[in-house]
Write an enzyme that holds these catalytic residues in place. Structure first.
Site, short mmCIF file in Angstrom:
data_model
loop_
_atom_site.label_atom_id
_atom_site.label_comp_id
_atom_site.label_asym_id
_atom_site.label_seq_id
_atom_site.Cartn_x
_atom_site.Cartn_y
_atom_site.Cartn_z
N SER A 127 0.85 -1.20 0.00
CA SER A 127 0.00 0.00 0.00
C SER A 127 0.88 1.25 0.00
CB SER A 127 -0.95 -0.02 1.21
OG SER A 127 -1.92 0.98 1.08
N ASN A 128 0.32 2.39 0.32
CA ASN A 128 1.11 3.64 0.37
C ASN A 128 0.57 4.54 1.48
OD1 ASN A 128 -1.07 5.37 -0.77
ND2 ASN A 128 -0.80 3.98 -2.50
N HIS A 129 1.18 5.72 1.60
CA HIS A 129 0.90 6.59 2.75
C HIS A 129 -0.30 7.51 2.56
CE1 HIS A 129 4.36 5.46 5.02
NE2 HIS A 129 5.17 5.71 4.00
N ALA B 57 -4.70 7.29 -4.37
CA ALA B 57 -3.31 6.88 -4.67
C ALA B 57 -3.38 5.37 -4.92
CB ALA B 57 -2.42 7.20 -3.48
#
Ligand code: CTP
Length: 402
Positions: free
Chosen positions: A209-211, A277
């Site tokens: 995943s991402n922030h 995102a």
């Protein structure tokens, strides 16, 4: 700003802060508003109807029936008459009635009949204000779309000090003016927004995943809602405090789930905003069982995810607007503009990674907005809700008949 021609129903309930409603009435009338006051029975213990009637230049209402005359005070008509229903101060008791559909007096019956927006200014002792039951009721009112003018902190009538004082009349007037100055320029428009990160499963307990916090996407969703749009949110997993009840809300995890949801909505949408995102790659295979750490090295084979903005860009009709985001670390403007063309967007919002005060987890942002026409505009560092409002202003400039 002048409130000339604006019709405000002002509810006054039993609270020591009721004396402030006299001053509030004066301010509203002075600003040009037509004010009709409804008092609850217990408000009479704190302020006289004569004071409020004199200041509002209208008889004050409190009962279902006009005194002696046998004429009905029609709460349905009152509810339809008003442009805004403001209750200041609102007691814990009236908050509970509004939150639970209890209509045992003219004020609470009018609340149920009102079609106009509702604004409430609570006033109570600090412990009452923090009580889970009051918090829960206020949360419900918020979910009904009511605006809560949060109590201010200071000295309270009980002698204690804390949060519970009714917002000062001057500040309430400001909120009322703000409410009337807000345009409903997206009324009747259907808008979908993808937001937050996606999670791509590796095995039953792990993911890529991402922030992304979802803050910018959520600020946009709120801005569209405030300006009258019908808002459909497709959100990846976020830890942000959100008010899902106000939207058509769908939670998803993976890029594929996000794509399926957005694709299903797309034909009916006037505007699609791609603020998520989305993970660009996902494991080719999701392990059925938790992967054990047997070897010194582990390779995970990743394959490209569907590009949601690109795929829906291929289906975009002439009367639809698409807005995308870009996050670049080099050749920022050039890359953003080529993404705009590639994904058939009308607007691309370039997030700056290099600026302090702009980025993923923050409450502020700084963006550069590019139009398909080549026109562009840059913002300063501002709270994300202000940036959202500026983005909406730019969307209004897109030469598309939506
Ligand atoms: N986007 C999307 N689906 C994807 C990837 C991106 O809908 N699988 C959307 C984003 O929501 C954003 C825009 O496309 O509005 C650009 O996203 P970004 O990550 O900056 O670009 P990518 O196309 O992924 O290109 P790269 O990561 O190579 O810069």
């Amino acid at each position: 700003m002048s409130l000339k021609g604006k019709r405000i129903l002002l509810g006054v309930t039993g609270s020591i802060a009721a004396y402030k409603s006299a001053f509030l009435t004066r301010l509203l009338v002075k600003a040009g508003a037509e004010v009709q006051i409804i008092m609850s029975a217990s408000a009479f213990d704190f302020i006289t109807p004569l004071t409020l009637a004199t200041l509002s230049k209208k008889p004050v209402l409190s009962k279902f029936q006009k005194d002696d005359s046998g004429v009905w005070n029609n709460h349905v008509e009152l509810g339809l008459w008003a442009d805004l229903f403001l209750v200041a101060p609102i007691s814990a008791n009236t908050v509970a009635k509004f939150a639970n559909g209890i209509c045992d007096n003219l004020l609470s019956a009018t609340y149920l009949s009102a079609r106009c927006p509702v604004m409430i200014a609570p006033a109570m002792d600090l412990d009452m204000y923090q009580h889970p039951s009051v918090r829960e009721n206020l949360k419900r009112l918020l979910s009904f779309g009511n605006q809560i003018l949060d109590a201010e902190t200071g000295e309270l009538a009980s002698g204690l000090s804390g949060q519970g004082r009714m917002m000062e009349p001057e500040n309430i007037l400001e909120k009322v003016e703000e409410f009337f100055s807000k345009t409903q320029d997206f009324k009747g428009k259907k808008v979908q927004i993808t937001m937050g990160p996606t999670q791509e499963a590796i095995d039953p307990v792990r993911f890529i995943s991402n922030h992304s916090s979802g803050k910018m996407g959520y600020a946009l969703a709120e801005a569209f809602l405030e300006r009258g749009a019908d808002v459909f949110v497709i959100s990846g997993p976020i830890s942000l405090k959100v008010n899902k009840e106000r939207f058509h809300w769908k939670d998803i995890r993976s890029a594929n789930e996000m794509f399926e949801a957005a694709k299903a909505l797309h034909p009916k949408m006037d505007i699609s905003v791609f603020a998520a995102a989305v993970a660009d790659y996902a494991p080719a295979k999701v392990a059925k069982e938790k992967i054990k750490k047997n070897d010194a090295e582990l390779s995970i084979h990743l394959i490209k995810n569907v590009d949601i903005a690109y795929s829906l860009g291929l289906e975009k009709k002439l009367n639809q607007i698409h807005v995308g985001f870009a996050l670049e670390t080099e050749n920022e403007s050039k890359n953003a503009q080529s993404k705009l063309k590639k994904k058939n967007l009308d607007i691309i919002v370039l997030n700056s990674m290099k600026e302090a005060g702009a980025g993923f987890q923050l409450d502020t942002n700084k963006v550069h907005i590019f139009h398909r026409s080549g026109a562009s505009t840059q913002t300063g560092i501002s709270p994300k809700n202000q940036i959202a409002s500026l983005i909406l202003d730019q969307i209004k400039l897109v030469p598309v008949q939506v």
